[in-house]
Design an enzyme around this catalytic site. Structure first.
Site, short mmCIF file in Angstrom:
data_model
loop_
_atom_site.label_atom_id
_atom_site.label_comp_id
_atom_site.label_asym_id
_atom_site.label_seq_id
_atom_site.Cartn_x
_atom_site.Cartn_y
_atom_site.Cartn_z
CB THR A 1 7.69 11.56 16.91
OG1 THR A 1 6.37 11.79 16.79
CG2 THR A 1 7.39 10.78 18.89
CB SER B 1 9.31 15.62 10.55
OG SER B 1 8.54 14.67 10.35
CB THR C 1 8.10 9.22 11.42
OG1 THR C 1 7.34 9.64 11.46
CG2 THR C 1 9.06 8.45 12.53
CG ASP C 2 4.37 13.35 10.24
OD1 ASP C 2 3.87 12.05 10.38
OD2 ASP C 2 3.56 14.11 11.09
CB THR D 1 8.37 5.26 0.86
OG1 THR D 1 7.22 6.49 1.06
CG2 THR D 1 7.89 4.29 0.48
CB THR E 1 3.92 3.66 -10.66
OG1 THR E 1 3.28 3.01 -11.06
CG2 THR E 1 5.61 3.21 -10.07
CD GLN E 2 -1.68 6.82 -8.69
OE1 GLN E 2 -2.55 6.04 -8.17
NE2 GLN E 2 -2.49 8.15 -9.38
CB CYS E 3 2.17 0.41 -8.43
SG CYS E 3 0.52 0.16 -9.80
#
Length: 335
Positions: free
Chosen positions: A13, A59, A90-91, A161, A270-272
């Site tokens: 971007t 990206s 950023t993606d 992330t 972990t998904q957390c």
């Protein structure tokens, strides 16, 4: 060695312009803005050497081959500049910053990955401040690793992330404190353990074939079995909580057993947002490990996926890859 910071524009971007199909990266559009920022900084910013991928990419179109191409460009110029800035969309920025930390082990110079949510050509762009901050961090000698700068923080590249699709503080590292905070001053967090030292090198060549899969209630074992077919070599399994999965589903566990028996590395994360895989904490987690999976502890999915791809690409045997996935090699993991 030059005193200029090397700036590599990969796309994203920050350098986009309006086209008939919507915003898109266009070759040659970004460079003049960056030159103007540096030239009008009254000497507060270091000189830059600018290079643009040909062509620059959105990206969302980035591939593992692009990670390797970026790493090669940086490695070739390592001895010529005190620091490096990678401008990126950023993606998939967190994937690229993670991958670079494994493709360039012990680089021992600042590599700051940044971009923006608003093109730099627009009045309200966050790209100017992100670029300025990245240049200043890259010119310092106290953040000598791959980092991701966005908004008011500098994050370890393989701990970051994306948490916001539209906000200007789009990235976080919930399982690791920032490397530095950007306010009136740039304040480096010296309590963060440095990355492992060693001989700087480039991990070159084709990366391993990997995938990631997120568990959900009612998950079908046949989906996992179908995914774990050639050419797949490694799988990141995003499990519940502390690394738990459906231990009563024998077909699911059999699919993991079959995959690992055929040499596919299955890594459990972990998904957390916060926390870590805790081997042995729950029977449902132990079932995954008993089936042959290995714990990824507190690695992000992006870090686990890119690390697995890089290790498999080095041609290491299955046991060695499984062992190294459980060990910290670039600041990505805490046991």
């Amino acid at each position: 060695m030059s005193d200029s910071v090397f700036v590599l524009h990969t796309g994203g971007t920050i350098g986009m312009v309006d086209t008939a199909q919507g915003s898109a990266p266009v070759a040659g559009a970004l460079g003049p803005y960056l030159d103007w920022i540096v030239d009008n900084s009254a000497g507060d910013l270091p000189p830059i050497e600018f290079l643009e991928l040909d062509p620059p990419i959105d990206s969302a179109n980035a591939t593992p081959e692009d990670w390797c191409a970026i790493a090669r460009v940086l490695h070739e110029r390592r001895d010529h500049h005190p620091g490096f800035v990678v401008l990126h969309g950023t993606d998939t920025m967190a994937y690229t910053s993670s991958a670079l930390s494994f493709l360039l082990p012990s680089f021992d110079k600042p590599v700051v990955v940044t971009g923006s949510q608003i093109p730099i050509s627009r009045t309200r762009s966050d790209g100017r401040q992100n670029f300025i901050g990245a240049l200043q961090v890259a010119a310092r000698a106290d953040v000598r690793e791959v980092s991701l700068l966005f908004g008011e923080v500098v994050l370890r590249g393989n701990r970051a992330t994306k948490i916001d699709a539209s906000g200007l503080d789009a990235f976080d590292s919930p399982r690791c404190a920032p490397l530095a905070d950007i306010g009136i001053d740039i304040v480096v967090n010296r309590s963060i353990a440095p990355v492992a030292e060693g001989q700087s090198r480039l991990v070159d060549g084709q990366l391993g074939k990997v995938a990631a899969m997120r568990l959900f209630p009612g998950f079908s074992a046949s989906i996992l079995a179908n995914l774990c077919q050639p050419p797949l070599q490694g799988l990141v399994l995003e499990a519940y909580g502390a690394g738990n999965g459906p231990a009563n589903d024998r077909d699911f566990l059999a699919a993991i057993e079959s995959a690992t028996a055929r040499g596919i590395i299955v890594v459990v994360v972990t998904q957390c947002v916060r926390g870590s895989v805790q081997p042995g904490a729950y029977a449902t987690g132990s079932a995954l490990l008993d089936a042959g999976a290995v714990p990824g502890y507190d690695m992000t999915s992006e870090a686990a996926l890119t690390k697995l791809a890089v290790l498999l690409g080095e041609g290491l045997d299955t046991a060695t890859v499984a062992d190294r996935m459980q060990r910290n090699i670039a600041g990505e993991l805490t046991r």
